[in-house]
Enzyme design. Structure first.
Site, PDB file in Angstrom:
ATOM      1  N   VAL A  63     -27.205  37.645  10.175  1.00 30.70           N
ATOM      2  CA  VAL A  63     -26.760  36.792   9.065  1.00 30.70           C
ATOM      3  C   VAL A  63     -26.380  35.386   9.529  1.00 30.70           C
ATOM      4  CG1 VAL A  63     -25.999  38.713   7.613  1.00 30.70           C
ATOM      5  CG2 VAL A  63     -24.352  37.618   9.164  1.00 30.70           C
ATOM      6  N   ASN A  89     -21.077  42.153   4.166  1.00 32.73           N
ATOM      7  CA  ASN A  89     -20.187  43.006   4.960  1.00 32.73           C
ATOM      8  C   ASN A  89     -20.241  42.708   6.458  1.00 32.73           C
ATOM      9  OD1 ASN A  89     -18.803  45.757   5.657  1.00 32.73           O
ATOM     10  ND2 ASN A  89     -20.796  45.821   6.693  1.00 32.73           N
ATOM     11  N   TYR A 155     -11.041  34.307  13.596  1.00 34.41           N
ATOM     12  CA  TYR A 155     -11.269  35.374  12.603  1.00 34.41           C
ATOM     13  C   TYR A 155     -10.401  35.134  11.372  1.00 34.41           C
ATOM     14  CZ  TYR A 155     -11.780  40.164  10.733  1.00 34.41           C
ATOM     15  OH  TYR A 155     -12.043  41.264   9.935  1.00 34.41           O
ATOM     16  N   LYS A 159     -12.011  34.384   7.741  1.00 32.04           N
ATOM     17  CA  LYS A 159     -11.828  35.298   6.603  1.00 32.04           C
ATOM     18  C   LYS A 159     -11.058  34.617   5.466  1.00 32.04           C
ATOM     19  CE  LYS A 159     -13.923  39.107   8.054  1.00 32.04           C
ATOM     20  NZ  LYS A 159     -15.086  39.692   7.361  1.00 32.04           N
TER      21      LYS A 159
HETATM   22  N1  LIG Z   1     -12.512  47.785  10.696  1.00 29.36           N
HETATM   23  C1  LIG Z   1     -11.474  47.114  10.241  1.00 29.36           C
HETATM   24  O1  LIG Z   1     -10.300  47.471  10.523  1.00 29.36           O
HETATM   25  C2  LIG Z   1     -11.685  45.914   9.341  1.00 29.36           C
HETATM   26  C3  LIG Z   1     -10.592  45.405   8.645  1.00 29.36           C
HETATM   27  C4  LIG Z   1     -10.769  44.336   7.794  1.00 29.36           C
HETATM   28  C5  LIG Z   1     -12.024  43.797   7.625  1.00 29.36           C
HETATM   29  N2  LIG Z   1     -13.086  44.291   8.306  1.00 29.36           N
HETATM   30  C6  LIG Z   1     -14.404  43.701   8.057  1.00 29.36           C
HETATM   31  O2  LIG Z   1     -15.268  44.706   7.590  1.00 29.36           O
HETATM   32  C7  LIG Z   1     -16.620  44.322   7.833  1.00 29.36           C
HETATM   33  C8  LIG Z   1     -17.383  45.503   8.385  1.00 29.36           C
HETATM   34  O3  LIG Z   1     -16.894  45.807   9.668  1.00 29.36           O
HETATM   35  P1  LIG Z   1     -16.714  47.289  10.224  1.00 29.36           P
HETATM   36  O4  LIG Z   1     -15.280  47.466  10.500  1.00 29.36           O
HETATM   37  O5  LIG Z   1     -17.428  48.260   9.359  1.00 29.36           O
HETATM   38  O6  LIG Z   1     -17.426  47.124  11.647  1.00 29.36           O
HETATM   39  P2  LIG Z   1     -18.674  47.780  12.360  1.00 29.36           P
HETATM   40  O7  LIG Z   1     -18.755  47.082  13.678  1.00 29.36           O
HETATM   41  O8  LIG Z   1     -18.586  49.277  12.355  1.00 29.36           O
HETATM   42  O9  LIG Z   1     -19.906  47.343  11.459  1.00 29.36           O
HETATM   43  C9  LIG Z   1     -20.319  46.004  11.394  1.00 29.36           C
HETATM   44  C10 LIG Z   1     -21.825  45.939  11.336  1.00 29.36           C
HETATM   45  O10 LIG Z   1     -22.198  44.555  11.243  1.00 29.36           O
HETATM   46  C11 LIG Z   1     -23.292  44.332  12.112  1.00 29.36           C
HETATM   47  N3  LIG Z   1     -23.332  42.932  12.500  1.00 29.36           N
HETATM   48  C12 LIG Z   1     -22.507  42.283  13.347  1.00 29.36           C
HETATM   49  N4  LIG Z   1     -22.896  41.007  13.472  1.00 29.36           N
HETATM   50  C13 LIG Z   1     -23.988  40.857  12.673  1.00 29.36           C
HETATM   51  C14 LIG Z   1     -24.847  39.782  12.384  1.00 29.36           C
HETATM   52  N5  LIG Z   1     -24.684  38.574  12.955  1.00 29.36           N
HETATM   53  N6  LIG Z   1     -25.850  39.962  11.499  1.00 29.36           N
HETATM   54  C15 LIG Z   1     -26.051  41.181  10.930  1.00 29.36           C
HETATM   55  N7  LIG Z   1     -25.282  42.247  11.191  1.00 29.36           N
HETATM   56  C16 LIG Z   1     -24.268  42.081  12.058  1.00 29.36           C
HETATM   57  C17 LIG Z   1     -23.067  45.271  13.284  1.00 29.36           C
HETATM   58  O11 LIG Z   1     -24.290  45.523  13.982  1.00 29.36           O
HETATM   59  C18 LIG Z   1     -22.519  46.502  12.584  1.00 29.36           C
HETATM   60  O12 LIG Z   1     -23.556  47.389  12.215  1.00 29.36           O
HETATM   61  C19 LIG Z   1     -16.539  43.100   8.738  1.00 29.36           C
HETATM   62  O13 LIG Z   1     -16.773  41.933   7.982  1.00 29.36           O
HETATM   63  C20 LIG Z   1     -15.117  43.134   9.248  1.00 29.36           C
HETATM   64  O14 LIG Z   1     -14.644  41.854   9.593  1.00 29.36           O
HETATM   65  C21 LIG Z   1     -12.934  45.336   9.180  1.00 29.36           C
END
Ligand SMILES: NC(=O)c1ccc[n+]([C@@H]2O[C@H](COP(=O)([O-])OP(=O)(O)OC[C@H]3O[C@@H](n4cnc5c(N)ncnc54)[C@H](O)[C@@H]3O)[C@@H](O)[C@H]2O)c1
Length: 252
Positions: A63, A89, A155, A159
């Site tokens: 992305v 996401n 970050y 966000k």
């Molecule tokens: N896990 C948490 O505690 C948490 C809390 C708040 C927000 N988030 C947000 O939730 C979202 C999903 O994260 P998650 O926790 O499921 O993590 P995750 O690492 O399990 O999944 C994230 C996915 O995004 C993909 N990705 C990373 N960079 C990318 C790029 N440049 N282009 C395309 N795909 C890419 C990765 O390959 C992975 O499959 C993120 O935006 C993260 O910031 C996570």
């Protein structure tokens, strides 16, 4: 089924919340584009969805790259004829680096994925939504998009920018039948820690101060249910806002 016949693009859908969203939306009748820069894992998610009777295909897309975003949405329209739901996401962490230790490279990389990526997918999707006077966008922000020390400076700022983008798009395109909301998850058990290596000791210590009041860690499936609400007509009157899903962590 809440999303019968809808076409949904989910970025970062090879893992964690994106994967859970793709699977739940498919079970609710949507045709899914499982998009990720990790195409092998994205293809595994497609196999799981199709084995369960759903409809999905995978598109390799970083992305942070405009050419990939163009290809992602163009492939969606080529395969399914339209786009109804965009789930931004994909995201990465920032090693808890505080402002004093930031490099331009880290700042720009985190913004490229977490903020510029969603802006570009939204920019590319809007003409499709405008033409049919309908469309739904859900951005996965973070509690770190609302409060000051859930992560490092990049970050947190990235966000917060996603939250601003969400409100701006939600309000400005409301008369065009388009809704744009965000989810602010608290701590959720996913693979996001794989995007952390050599965390900054000071920044992590300052970020972890609040963990002792975190009631619990959530599951990706719990976030997917919030995304389903925001993507479906159940939330028809909800626009330009952020739904926090954190077991009450930020309520203290
Ligand atoms: N896990 C948490 O505690 C948490 C809390 C708040 C927000 N988030 C947000 O939730 C979202 C999903 O994260 P998650 O926790 O499921 O993590 P995750 O690492 O399990 O999944 C994230 C996915 O995004 C993909 N990705 C990373 N960079 C990318 C790029 N440049 N282009 C395309 N795909 C890419 C990765 O390959 C992975 O499959 C993120 O935006 C993260 O910031 C996570």
């Amino acid at each position: 089924m809440k999303l019968s016949g809808k076409v949904a693009v989910v970025t970062g859908a090879a893992s964690g919340m994106g994967k859970a969203i793709a699977q739940l939306f498919a079970a609710e009748g949507a045709k899914i584009v499982v998009s990720d820069h990790n195409i092998d894992n994205a293809s595994l998610v497609v196999n799981e969805i199709t084995s369960a009777g759903g409809v999905a295909f995978a598109v390799a897309a970083n992305v942070a790259k405009e050419v990939d975003v163009q290809h992602l949405i163009d492939s969606t329209v080529a395969e399914y004829g339209t786009l109804d739901i965009l789930i931004n996401n994909a995201g990465i962490m920032d090693n808890f680096v505080p402002a004093g230790d930031l490099t331009d490279e880290l700042w720009e990389r985190v913004f490229a994925v977490n903020t510029t990526g969603p802006m570009r997918t939204i920019r590319k999707s809007l003409p499709i939504f405008l033409e049919k006077n309908s469309g739904v966008i859900v951005n996965i922000a973070s509690a770190g998009g609302l409060y000051g020390s859930r992560a490092g400076a990049a970050y947190t700022a990235a966000k917060h920018a996603v939250v601003g983008l969400t409100k701006n798009v939600g309000f400005q395109y409301a008369p065009k039948g388009i809704r744009c909301n965000a989810i602010a998850p608290g701590g959720v058990a996913t693979n996001i820690s794989t995007s952390i290596n050599a965390p900054n000791a000071f920044g992590m210590e300052r970020a972890m101060v609040g963990m002792q009041i975190n009631p619990r860690t959530g599951s990706a499936e719990e976030i997917a249910k919030v995304a389903l609400f925001l993507a479906s007509d159940d939330s028809s009157f909800v626009n330009g806002t952020v739904v926090t899903a954190d077991a009450g962590w930020t309520a203290y």
